[in-house]
Motif scaffolding. Structure first.
Motif, PDB file in Angstrom:
ATOM      1  N   GLU A   1      41.419  -3.180 -12.476  1.00 12.19           N
ATOM      2  CA  GLU A   1      40.470  -3.814 -13.390  1.00 12.19           C
ATOM      3  C   GLU A   1      41.155  -4.551 -14.536  1.00 12.19           C
ATOM      4  O   GLU A   1      40.495  -5.012 -15.469  1.00 12.19           O
ATOM      5  N   TRP A   2      42.479  -4.683 -14.466  1.00 15.90           N
ATOM      6  CA  TRP A   2      43.242  -5.358 -15.512  1.00 15.90           C
ATOM      7  C   TRP A   2      43.863  -6.641 -14.984  1.00 15.90           C
ATOM      8  O   TRP A   2      44.204  -6.736 -13.798  1.00 15.90           O
ATOM      9  N   VAL A   3      43.988  -7.615 -15.873  1.00 16.96           N
ATOM     10  CA  VAL A   3      44.651  -8.868 -15.515  1.00 16.96           C
ATOM     11  C   VAL A   3      45.704  -9.205 -16.562  1.00 16.96           C
ATOM     12  O   VAL A   3      45.531  -8.938 -17.749  1.00 16.96           O
ATOM     13  N   LYS A   4      46.798  -9.780 -16.104  1.00 16.96           N
ATOM     14  CA  LYS A   4      47.793 -10.325 -17.021  1.00 16.96           C
ATOM     15  C   LYS A   4      47.481 -11.798 -17.191  1.00 16.96           C
ATOM     16  O   LYS A   4      47.313 -12.527 -16.217  1.00 16.96           O
ATOM     17  N   VAL A   5      47.396 -12.236 -18.446  1.00 15.77           N
ATOM     18  CA  VAL A   5      47.024 -13.619 -18.740  1.00 15.77           C
ATOM     19  C   VAL A   5      48.040 -14.243 -19.687  1.00 15.77           C
ATOM     20  O   VAL A   5      48.819 -13.549 -20.343  1.00 15.77           O
ATOM     21  N   ALA A   6      48.002 -15.570 -19.750  1.00 14.43           N
ATOM     22  CA  ALA A   6      48.745 -16.313 -20.760  1.00 14.43           C
ATOM     23  C   ALA A   6      47.718 -17.051 -21.604  1.00 14.43           C
ATOM     24  O   ALA A   6      46.873 -17.781 -21.070  1.00 14.43           O
ATOM     25  N   VAL A   7      47.755 -16.843 -22.921  1.00 12.31           N
ATOM     26  CA  VAL A   7      46.771 -17.430 -23.830  1.00 12.31           C
ATOM     27  C   VAL A   7      47.197 -18.842 -24.213  1.00 12.31           C
ATOM     28  O   VAL A   7      48.231 -19.040 -24.851  1.00 12.31           O
ATOM     29  N   ALA A   8      46.401 -19.818 -23.845  1.00 12.28           N
ATOM     30  CA  ALA A   8      46.695 -21.207 -24.193  1.00 12.28           C
ATOM     31  C   ALA A   8      46.662 -21.389 -25.703  1.00 12.28           C
ATOM     32  O   ALA A   8      45.854 -20.771 -26.393  1.00 12.28           O
ATOM     33  N   GLY A   9      47.555 -22.228 -26.214  1.00 13.66           N
ATOM     34  CA  GLY A   9      47.547 -22.533 -27.639  1.00 13.66           C
ATOM     35  C   GLY A   9      48.328 -21.583 -28.499  1.00 13.66           C
ATOM     36  O   GLY A   9      48.333 -21.707 -29.720  1.00 13.66           O
ATOM     37  N   GLN A  10      48.997 -20.587 -27.879  1.00 11.96           N
ATOM     38  CA  GLN A  10      49.868 -19.667 -28.617  1.00 11.96           C
ATOM     39  C   GLN A  10      51.289 -19.819 -28.078  1.00 11.96           C
ATOM     40  O   GLN A  10      51.718 -19.070 -27.196  1.00 11.96           O
ATOM     41  N   PRO A  11      52.052 -20.784 -28.598  1.00 10.47           N
ATOM     42  CA  PRO A  11      53.381 -21.088 -28.052  1.00 10.47           C
ATOM     43  C   PRO A  11      54.359 -19.928 -28.174  1.00 10.47           C
ATOM     44  O   PRO A  11      54.423 -19.245 -29.188  1.00 10.47           O
ATOM     45  N   THR A  12      55.120 -19.738 -27.106  1.00 10.27           N
ATOM     46  CA  THR A  12      56.149 -18.702 -27.059  1.00 10.27           C
ATOM     47  C   THR A  12      57.174 -19.081 -25.998  1.00 10.27           C
ATOM     48  O   THR A  12      56.805 -19.663 -24.961  1.00 10.27           O
ATOM     49  N   PRO A  13      58.434 -18.763 -26.225  1.00  9.36           N
ATOM     50  CA  PRO A  13      59.448 -19.001 -25.189  1.00  9.36           C
ATOM     51  C   PRO A  13      59.242 -18.143 -23.950  1.00  9.36           C
ATOM     52  O   PRO A  13      59.843 -18.396 -22.905  1.00  9.36           O
ATOM     53  N   ARG A  14      58.384 -17.140 -24.058  1.00  3.75           N
ATOM     54  CA  ARG A  14      58.206 -16.191 -22.963  1.00  3.75           C
ATOM     55  C   ARG A  14      57.442 -16.773 -21.778  1.00  3.75           C
ATOM     56  O   ARG A  14      57.587 -16.304 -20.648  1.00  3.75           O
ATOM     57  N   ASN A  15      56.588 -17.769 -22.018  1.00  2.00           N
ATOM     58  CA  ASN A  15      55.826 -18.365 -20.926  1.00  2.00           C
ATOM     59  C   ASN A  15      55.313 -19.732 -21.373  1.00  2.00           C
ATOM     60  O   ASN A  15      54.698 -19.842 -22.440  1.00  2.00           O
ATOM     61  N   ASP A  16      55.548 -20.758 -20.564  1.00  2.00           N
ATOM     62  CA  ASP A  16      55.128 -22.110 -20.916  1.00  2.00           C
ATOM     63  C   ASP A  16      53.614 -22.258 -20.976  1.00  2.00           C
ATOM     64  O   ASP A  16      53.099 -23.182 -21.615  1.00  2.00           O
ATOM     65  N   LEU A  17      52.888 -21.365 -20.315  1.00  2.00           N
ATOM     66  CA  LEU A  17      51.430 -21.453 -20.285  1.00  2.00           C
ATOM     67  C   LEU A  17      50.772 -20.841 -21.520  1.00  2.00           C
ATOM     68  O   LEU A  17      49.592 -21.062 -21.765  1.00  2.00           O
ATOM     69  N   GLY A  18      51.530 -20.065 -22.292  1.00  2.00           N
ATOM     70  CA  GLY A  18      50.968 -19.419 -23.471  1.00  2.00           C
ATOM     71  C   GLY A  18      51.441 -17.984 -23.584  1.00  2.00           C
ATOM     72  O   GLY A  18      52.217 -17.489 -22.754  1.00  2.00           O
ATOM     73  N   TYR A  19      50.945 -17.295 -24.606  1.00  2.00           N
ATOM     74  CA  TYR A  19      51.417 -15.935 -24.874  1.00  2.00           C
ATOM     75  C   TYR A  19      50.887 -14.967 -23.825  1.00  2.00           C
ATOM     76  O   TYR A  19      49.683 -14.880 -23.589  1.00  2.00           O
ATOM     77  N   PRO A  20      51.755 -14.178 -23.180  1.00  2.00           N
ATOM     78  CA  PRO A  20      51.324 -13.300 -22.092  1.00  2.00           C
ATOM     79  C   PRO A  20      50.966 -11.888 -22.547  1.00  2.00           C
ATOM     80  O   PRO A  20      51.491 -11.384 -23.536  1.00  2.00           O
ATOM     81  N   GLY A  21      50.079 -11.267 -21.790  1.00  2.00           N
ATOM     82  CA  GLY A  21      49.714  -9.885 -22.033  1.00  2.00           C
ATOM     83  C   GLY A  21      48.615  -9.450 -21.093  1.00  2.00           C
ATOM     84  O   GLY A  21      48.013 -10.258 -20.377  1.00  2.00           O
ATOM     85  N   TRP A  22      48.343  -8.148 -21.087  1.00  2.00           N
ATOM     86  CA  TRP A  22      47.354  -7.548 -20.191  1.00  2.00           C
ATOM     87  C   TRP A  22      46.038  -7.291 -20.934  1.00  2.00           C
ATOM     88  O   TRP A  22      46.035  -6.884 -22.092  1.00  2.00           O
ATOM     89  N   MET A  23      44.921  -7.513 -20.252  1.00  2.00           N
ATOM     90  CA  MET A  23      43.597  -7.266 -20.825  1.00  2.00           C
ATOM     91  C   MET A  23      42.624  -6.882 -19.718  1.00  2.00           C
ATOM     92  O   MET A  23      42.873  -7.160 -18.544  1.00  2.00           O
ATOM     93  N   PRO A  24      41.502  -6.237 -20.062  1.00  2.00           N
ATOM     94  CA  PRO A  24      40.504  -5.907 -19.041  1.00  2.00           C
ATOM     95  C   PRO A  24      39.896  -7.189 -18.457  1.00  2.00           C
ATOM     96  O   PRO A  24      39.541  -8.115 -19.193  1.00  2.00           O
ATOM     97  N   ALA A  25      39.779  -7.242 -17.135  1.00  2.00           N
ATOM     98  CA  ALA A  25      39.189  -8.405 -16.482  1.00  2.00           C
ATOM     99  C   ALA A  25      37.744  -8.630 -16.923  1.00  2.00           C
ATOM    100  O   ALA A  25      37.256  -9.757 -16.940  1.00  2.00           O
ATOM    101  N   SER A  26      37.059  -7.551 -17.288  1.00  2.00           N
ATOM    102  CA  SER A  26      35.644  -7.654 -17.681  1.00  2.00           C
ATOM    103  C   SER A  26      35.449  -8.406 -18.988  1.00  2.00           C
ATOM    104  O   SER A  26      34.323  -8.727 -19.351  1.00  2.00           O
ATOM    105  N   GLN A  27      36.537  -8.710 -19.711  1.00  2.00           N
ATOM    106  CA  GLN A  27      36.433  -9.461 -20.964  1.00  2.00           C
ATOM    107  C   GLN A  27      36.611 -10.962 -20.754  1.00  2.00           C
ATOM    108  O   GLN A  27      36.691 -11.718 -21.717  1.00  2.00           O
ATOM    109  N   LEU A  28      36.666 -11.384 -19.488  1.00  2.00           N
ATOM    110  CA  LEU A  28      36.813 -12.796 -19.160  1.00  2.00           C
ATOM    111  C   LEU A  28      35.592 -13.318 -18.424  1.00  2.00           C
ATOM    112  O   LEU A  28      34.860 -12.559 -17.777  1.00  2.00           O
ATOM    113  N   THR A  29      35.393 -14.606 -18.497  1.00  2.00           N
ATOM    114  CA  THR A  29      34.316 -15.260 -17.774  1.00  2.00           C
ATOM    115  C   THR A  29      34.768 -16.652 -17.389  1.00  2.00           C
ATOM    116  O   THR A  29      35.837 -17.113 -17.807  1.00  2.00           O
ATOM    117  N   TYR A  30      33.970 -17.325 -16.563  1.00  2.00           N
ATOM    118  CA  TYR A  30      34.235 -18.717 -16.240  1.00  2.00           C
ATOM    119  C   TYR A  30      32.907 -19.436 -16.015  1.00  2.00           C
ATOM    120  O   TYR A  30      32.025 -18.936 -15.315  1.00  2.00           O
TER     121      TYR A  30
END
Length: 335
Positions: free
Chosen positions: A102-131
């Protein structure tokens, strides 16, 4: 039990969570989703929450319950054990990188970091996302920005019934307005209203007026007394670099997310040539080691910052004992 079964089915079908709309079935796991809670907290690993953290992982979240329930020891554990990465605001775009149950690792757009070109990475509950296709297509249309530390969304412009409490710097697509309210689009494709006095309307990020250093400091003062939160990025609590990042981003200027990276970008400034809005950095080993803290110069020998789990956002002299010994340099991000 029914909610649990529905959650599992939803994750299997669309890879996002319980609030993903039917049109999200067309989306792949490694593509775009949007934060569907007022503040999403990103963790360093899935399933490491303590019982006290449950309000932060629900949908909707209850940030006030979470932050007020933690003891000082529990707050310190977040940083000491490296539990958190960052936070993302309502409507923030993320890229799905990986899924574990029930967890997803995401990269947050608009939060620059050398760790990932797509954005700042981390894990969060999938239920907190929508499309929602509608929300995705509205990415380039005019938007409103929340200008108060927090405010509410309402189901109608009468403001009789409060809905979600959202944070400063939250951006939502503009759909229209009444005399006292902006009509906005929510990440799930539905409509809501926000008080005009708590938001500003912009046609694009480029339209946001460039701030002076004094204006950045004035904005920072909105949060005086707000308690520190490790990895915090919202009007419910900031960490040191989350505070400086947000002050700049709310004026259309994106700087790196972390203090150690903020200290390597911008333009170097001599300490005898400081201007309001400049960032001050503090490092271990009497200022010669790795950067561990950032503050904003507030003029007249003062600085404003979100210091640590024992304190609130405050303005203190730069030469305060415990800080001046570790002052390592300054950077300027304004022209």
């Amino acid at each position: 039990m029914k909610r649990f079964i529905l959650t599992i089915i939803s994750i299997i079908l669309v890879g996002f969570g319980t609030n993903v709309q039917a049109d999200a079935k067309e989306k792949k796991l490694d593509e775009t989703a949007y934060v569907d809670v007022s503040v999403a907290t990103l963790w360093t690993a899935p399933n490491i929450l303590r019982p006290v953290d449950e309000p932060s992982a629900a949908n909707p979240v209850n940030m006030r319950k979470w932050t007020s329930a933690m003891t000082l020891e529990q707050q310190l554990q977040l940083s000491a054990d490296g539990m958190l990465e960052t936070q993302a605001l309502y409507g923030n775009k993320v890229t799905i990188l990986e899924r574990q149950g029930e967890w997803v690792k995401v990269a947050v757009a608009g939060q620059p970091t050398p760790r990932n070109d797509l954005g700042y990475p981390g894990w969060m509950p999938a239920s907190q996302l929508t499309y929602s296709k509608k929300f995705a297509k509205a990415e380039n249309q005019p938007f409103i920005m929340i200008t108060e530390p927090t405010t509410f969304l309402y189901p109608s412009p009468s403001f009789k019934e409060k809905n979600l409490e959202i944070s400063y710097n939250t951006l939502l697509p503009y759909e229209g307005e009444t005399k006292n309210a902006y009509k906005v689009l929510k990440p799930n494709g539905k409509k809501a209203f926000v008080k005009k006095e708590h938001a500003k309307l912009f046609s694009s990020i480029a339209e946001i007026p460039a701030p002076t250093g004094e204006k950045l400091v004035e904005t920072g003062k909105k949060f005086l007394g707000l308690h520190y939160l490790w990895a915090g990025m919202s009007g419910f609590g900031f960490d040191c670099s989350g505070f400086t990042f947000t002050m700049y981003q709310s004026y259309g200027i994106t700087i790196p997310r972390d203090s150690s990276v903020q200290a390597k970008n911008g333009v170097s400034v001599e300490l005898d040539d400081l201007q309001s809005g400049d960032l001050l950095f503090f490092a271990h080993d009497n200022g010669k080691g790795s950067v561990h803290h950032v503050a904003m110069y507030a003029g007249n020998g003062m600085m404003i910052h979100s210091p640590n789990s024992k304190k609130n956002v405050e303005i203190i002299p730069v030469d305060t004992k415990g800080y001046i010994e570790e002052l390592s340099g300054a950077r300027r991000y304004l022209p």
